[in-house]
Design an enzyme around this catalytic site. Structure first.
Site, PDB file in Angstrom:
ATOM      1  N   GLY A   1       0.842  -1.197   0.000  1.00 60.24           N
ATOM      2  CA  GLY A   1       0.000   0.000   0.000  1.00 60.24           C
ATOM      3  C   GLY A   1       0.872   1.240   0.000  1.00 60.24           C
ATOM      4  O   GLY A   1       2.053   1.194  -0.363  1.00 60.24           O
ATOM      5  N   SER A   2       0.309   2.329   0.451  1.00 67.39           N
ATOM      6  CA  SER A   2       1.037   3.598   0.383  1.00 67.39           C
ATOM      7  C   SER A   2       2.121   3.681   1.466  1.00 67.39           C
ATOM      8  O   SER A   2       2.052   2.996   2.490  1.00 67.39           O
ATOM      9  CB  SER A   2       0.055   4.758   0.566  1.00 67.39           C
ATOM     10  OG  SER A   2      -0.467   4.709   1.879  1.00 67.39           O
ATOM     11  N   THR A   3       3.080   4.539   1.222  1.00 68.16           N
ATOM     12  CA  THR A   3       4.175   4.738   2.181  1.00 68.16           C
ATOM     13  C   THR A   3       3.626   5.272   3.509  1.00 68.16           C
ATOM     14  O   THR A   3       4.065   4.836   4.581  1.00 68.16           O
ATOM     15  CB  THR A   3       5.212   5.697   1.567  1.00 68.16           C
ATOM     16  OG1 THR A   3       5.809   5.020   0.456  1.00 68.16           O
ATOM     17  CG2 THR A   3       6.290   6.087   2.557  1.00 68.16           C
TER      18      THR A   3
ATOM     19  N   THR B   1       0.668   4.811   4.951  1.00 66.51           N
ATOM     20  CA  THR B   1       0.055   3.741   5.745  1.00 66.51           C
ATOM     21  C   THR B   1       1.108   2.731   6.182  1.00 66.51           C
ATOM     22  O   THR B   1       1.047   2.194   7.287  1.00 66.51           O
ATOM     23  CB  THR B   1      -1.068   3.044   4.944  1.00 66.51           C
ATOM     24  OG1 THR B   1      -1.939   4.038   4.430  1.00 66.51           O
ATOM     25  CG2 THR B   1      -1.867   2.107   5.805  1.00 66.51           C
ATOM     26  N   GLY B   2       2.090   2.496   5.324  1.00 63.45           N
ATOM     27  CA  GLY B   2       3.173   1.566   5.661  1.00 63.45           C
ATOM     28  C   GLY B   2       3.873   1.959   6.955  1.00 63.45           C
ATOM     29  O   GLY B   2       4.235   1.104   7.781  1.00 63.45           O
TER      30      GLY B   2
ATOM     31  N   GLU C   1       5.645  -3.325   0.996  1.00 62.85           N
ATOM     32  CA  GLU C   1       5.798  -2.933  -0.420  1.00 62.85           C
ATOM     33  C   GLU C   1       5.011  -1.643  -0.585  1.00 62.85           C
ATOM     34  O   GLU C   1       3.782  -1.654  -0.541  1.00 62.85           O
ATOM     35  CB  GLU C   1       5.239  -4.033  -1.338  1.00 62.85           C
ATOM     36  CG  GLU C   1       6.049  -5.318  -1.326  1.00 62.85           C
ATOM     37  CD  GLU C   1       7.375  -5.221  -2.075  1.00 62.85           C
ATOM     38  OE1 GLU C   1       7.677  -4.149  -2.644  1.00 62.85           O
ATOM     39  OE2 GLU C   1       8.110  -6.220  -2.071  1.00 62.85           O
TER      40      GLU C   1
ATOM     41  N   CYS D   1       2.103   0.467  -8.993  1.00 66.64           N
ATOM     42  CA  CYS D   1       3.189   1.003  -8.166  1.00 66.64           C
ATOM     43  C   CYS D   1       4.429   1.263  -9.007  1.00 66.64           C
ATOM     44  O   CYS D   1       5.141   2.226  -8.773  1.00 66.64           O
ATOM     45  CB  CYS D   1       3.501   0.060  -7.017  1.00 66.64           C
ATOM     46  SG  CYS D   1       3.844  -1.622  -7.538  1.00 66.64           S
TER      47      CYS D   1
HETATM   48  P1  NAD Z   1      -3.279   2.485   1.346  1.00 67.06           P
HETATM   49  O1  NAD Z   1      -2.019   2.422   2.127  1.00 67.06           O
HETATM   50  O2  NAD Z   1      -4.162   3.619   1.575  1.00 67.06           O
HETATM   51  O3  NAD Z   1      -4.156   1.140   1.544  1.00 67.06           O
HETATM   52  C1  NAD Z   1      -3.684  -0.158   1.219  1.00 67.06           C
HETATM   53  C2  NAD Z   1      -4.333  -1.172   2.122  1.00 67.06           C
HETATM   54  O4  NAD Z   1      -4.081  -0.880   3.499  1.00 67.06           O
HETATM   55  C3  NAD Z   1      -5.831  -1.244   2.011  1.00 67.06           C
HETATM   56  O5  NAD Z   1      -6.208  -2.598   2.081  1.00 67.06           O
HETATM   57  C4  NAD Z   1      -6.308  -0.480   3.231  1.00 67.06           C
HETATM   58  O6  NAD Z   1      -7.584  -0.909   3.657  1.00 67.06           O
HETATM   59  C5  NAD Z   1      -5.275  -0.859   4.251  1.00 67.06           C
HETATM   60  N1  NAD Z   1      -5.082   0.083   5.358  1.00 67.06           N
HETATM   61  C6  NAD Z   1      -5.474   1.360   5.425  1.00 67.06           C
HETATM   62  N2  NAD Z   1      -5.102   1.907   6.601  1.00 67.06           N
HETATM   63  C7  NAD Z   1      -4.447   0.950   7.278  1.00 67.06           C
HETATM   64  C8  NAD Z   1      -3.777   0.901   8.537  1.00 67.06           C
HETATM   65  N3  NAD Z   1      -3.713   1.973   9.346  1.00 67.06           N
HETATM   66  N4  NAD Z   1      -3.176  -0.240   8.898  1.00 67.06           N
HETATM   67  C9  NAD Z   1      -3.210  -1.297   8.066  1.00 67.06           C
HETATM   68  N5  NAD Z   1      -3.815  -1.324   6.862  1.00 67.06           N
HETATM   69  C10 NAD Z   1      -4.425  -0.204   6.487  1.00 67.06           C
HETATM   70  O7  NAD Z   1      -2.817   2.423  -0.156  1.00 67.06           O
HETATM   71  P2  NAD Z   1      -3.726   2.618  -1.413  1.00 67.06           P
HETATM   72  O8  NAD Z   1      -3.885   4.060  -1.702  1.00 67.06           O
HETATM   73  O9  NAD Z   1      -4.944   1.806  -1.274  1.00 67.06           O
HETATM   74  O10 NAD Z   1      -2.785   1.952  -2.536  1.00 67.06           O
HETATM   75  C11 NAD Z   1      -1.989   2.691  -3.382  1.00 67.06           C
HETATM   76  C12 NAD Z   1      -0.564   2.733  -2.915  1.00 67.06           C
HETATM   77  O11 NAD Z   1      -0.050   1.411  -2.872  1.00 67.06           O
HETATM   78  C13 NAD Z   1       0.339   3.500  -3.850  1.00 67.06           C
HETATM   79  O12 NAD Z   1       1.206   4.307  -3.105  1.00 67.06           O
HETATM   80  C14 NAD Z   1       1.120   2.412  -4.583  1.00 67.06           C
HETATM   81  O13 NAD Z   1       2.370   2.798  -5.086  1.00 67.06           O
HETATM   82  C15 NAD Z   1       1.237   1.380  -3.503  1.00 67.06           C
HETATM   83  N6  NAD Z   1       1.500   0.069  -4.080  1.00 67.06           N
HETATM   84  C16 NAD Z   1       2.732  -0.482  -3.884  1.00 67.06           C
HETATM   85  C17 NAD Z   1       3.041  -1.704  -4.472  1.00 67.06           C
HETATM   86  C18 NAD Z   1       4.392  -2.325  -4.281  1.00 67.06           C
HETATM   87  O14 NAD Z   1       4.525  -3.508  -4.576  1.00 67.06           O
HETATM   88  N7  NAD Z   1       5.396  -1.608  -3.821  1.00 67.06           N
HETATM   89  C19 NAD Z   1       2.079  -2.362  -5.229  1.00 67.06           C
HETATM   90  C20 NAD Z   1       0.844  -1.777  -5.389  1.00 67.06           C
HETATM   91  C21 NAD Z   1       0.553  -0.549  -4.810  1.00 67.06           C
END
Ligand code: NAD
Length: 462
Positions: A213-215, A217-218, A235, A269
């Site tokens: 997911g996003s940096t 949230t990561g 990731e 991503c």
């Molecule tokens: P996001 O971080 O907002 O959400 C991703 C997931 O995390 C969702 O399932 C969401 O429900 C969950 N989530 C939300 N808040 C959370 C928390 N506090 N704790 C745990 N989980 C939580 O990301 P997004 O906007 O949905 O996705 C897009 C991002 O993901 C972009 O930045 C993209 O580059 C990245 N991405 C990275 C890769 C990679 O392999 N590096 C692949 C695909 C997408």
């Protein structure tokens, strides 16, 4: 949902929106926190038996799962199209890639490492599973991103609770159902629901979090794991640069570059998110890309001639729209592609930004949507400095006839992956992960599989 090898109805339901219309098309289960606890407890209980199986047994079941997915690929592609909006062919591509991950991980075996074999002792390093894994994929490629977690986690001998992104749960829920009889009860659980992210990532029942997911949230996921030093692979986001050298054949590379930037409506991503074009070919390549953008039909993925679908969800639609509005307010030159007819769905036309300043938001931020800044360069040192100025370091690409020169440039890029004259290829054989704030650890490759295991050194006296 699938918990302990059986169907489990959600405590409530959540709406599923068709992004091509913006309307509710069906609903999906919303798990309660008690149901999440139940899924984790079942996975914990299944682990004690599953970890004693041989890797060959586990690989054989993962292979069996691949055949079941293959037999149901058309149905799965239709469900994916409905919830994701991407044209059918792209949905099929994703499912085929996911099945390939099942097959490839089913053929990967970590060998016992012998680090000393002297007169005094033999030292062997063994690999053991971690326990219960929580898999949280993003929504942009929900099936492949999940396969990159499910397959190595199970082959390694862990049990798993998969929680798809709330806007792309349906296909993965169906996969859970299809695989219910393949793995022993409790080994592979699929739950769904909104608002469960932080509950899951701070849950003491997990031994590892595999998160995409996003940096931003990561960072929260990482903080949530600090108390128990939970293992994690993150990731995260990227703002990937591609470089085009002046010796390219513009007609040949333009469609490839366009695909690498805009496939899946640029929600990738590792999509090209900043395109650095040598000054000698800037105008002709810009014009060629603009022609392709205008000719690539954007619309409902269920219409056969659609090339680009909608943005997958409303939150992302708003975020990309806001970035575009900001670019307009800054007075940047926008070259707009095919204008979709249906304004109700989450559609944003493929948009090129003509040579914006380096510090404009379209260059410095990850759009994760169809806005591509084109930036002119003529000095390689300045170019590399700009390319590497991002806090992200996920991937990048170089387009050139002179591959040796491209390799030299690739070595200077601060990213985990660099493609030369191709893009977006992520085989199971090769580690994939981000430098800098694009992630921690890797997925894929033997290193990715070992990320779901812990090492144990055994010192055996002679
Ligand atoms: P996001 O971080 O907002 O959400 C991703 C997931 O995390 C969702 O399932 C969401 O429900 C969950 N989530 C939300 N808040 C959370 C928390 N506090 N704790 C745990 N989980 C939580 O990301 P997004 O906007 O949905 O996705 C897009 C991002 O993901 C972009 O930045 C993209 O580059 C990245 N991405 C990275 C890769 C990679 O392999 N590096 C692949 C695909 C997408």
């Amino acid at each position: 949902m699938t918990v302990n090898g059986a169907a489990l109805a959600g405590a409530e339901t959540m709406d599923v929106i068709n992004p091509a219309t913006g309307e509710v098309c069906t609903n999906a289960p919303q798990a309660s926190k008690t149901q999440v606890d139940e899924a984790i407890a079942c996975a914990r209980s299944a682990f004690s038996q599953w970890k004693t199986t041989t890797i060959e047994e586990r690989q054989s079941l993962v292979k069996q799962a691949a055949r079941i997915l293959e037999a149901n690929i058309e149905e799965l592609a239709q469900i994916l199209l409905l919830e994701h909006g991407r044209p059918l062919q792209g949905c099929m591509m994703e499912l085929q890639a996911a099945i390939q991950y099942f097959d490839d991980f089913a053929a990967m075996t970590p060998e016992v490492l012998v680090t000393e074999d002297s007169d005094v002792r033999r030292v062997e390093v063994h690999y053991e599973p971690l326990g219960v894994v929580c898999a949280i994929p993003a929504w942009n490629f929900p099936i492949t991103l999940s396969a990159m977690k499910i397959c190595p986690a199970l082959v390694a001998g862990n049990t798993l609770v998969l929680r798809p992104s709330p806007t792309t749960s349906l296909t993965l829920l169906r996969i859970g159902e299809l695989l219910r009889d393949v793995f022993p009860a409790g080994v592979f659980n699929v739950i769904s629901g909104n608002g469960l992210g932080s509950f899951l990532t701070s849950h003491s029942g997990f031994d590892k979090i595999s998160y995409t997911g996003s940096t931003e949230t990561g960072k929260q996921v990482m903080a949530a794991g600090a108390d128990s030093l939970r293992r994690m692979t993150l990731e995260l986001g990227g703002n990937d640069a591609a470089i085009v050298l002046p010796d390219v054949d513009i007609e040949k590379v333009a469609p490839q570059i366009f695909f690498g930037a805009f496939f899946n409506s640029a929600q990738i991503c590792v999509a090209t998110k900043r395109l650095y074009i040598h000054a000698d070919i800037y105008e002709p390549l810009r014009d060629a890309l603009h022609q392709i953008a205008k000719a690539s039909k954007m619309g409902d993925g269920s219409e056969p001639d659609t090339v680009l679908g909608p943005i997958q969800n409303q939150r992302q639609y708003r975020s990309v729209s806001a970035l575009l509005e900001h670019a307009q307010k800054e007075g940047l030159t926008l070259l707009t592609g095919y204008q979709p007819e249906n304004q109700e769905g989450y559609f944003i036309p493929a948009t090129l930004v003509d040579n914006p300043p380096h510090d404009s938001r379209v260059v410095t931020e990850e759009a994760f949507g169809p806005i591509l800044p084109l930036i002119k360069f003529d000095n390689e040192d300045d170019l590399i400095q700009q390319v590497n100025s991002s806090k992200y370091g996920l991937a990048g690409a170089i387009w050139a006839q002179d591959t040796q020169k491209a390799v030299t440039l690739a070595k200077r890029m601060d990213t985990g992956t660099v493609w030369i004259n191709e893009n977006l290829y992520l085989p199971a054989s090769t580690p994939f992960g981000g430098h800098k704030q694009s992630g921690i650890g890797v997925e894929n490759g033997m290193a990715g599989l070992l990320g779901f295991m812990q090492q144990k050194a055994i010192y055996i006296p002679k």
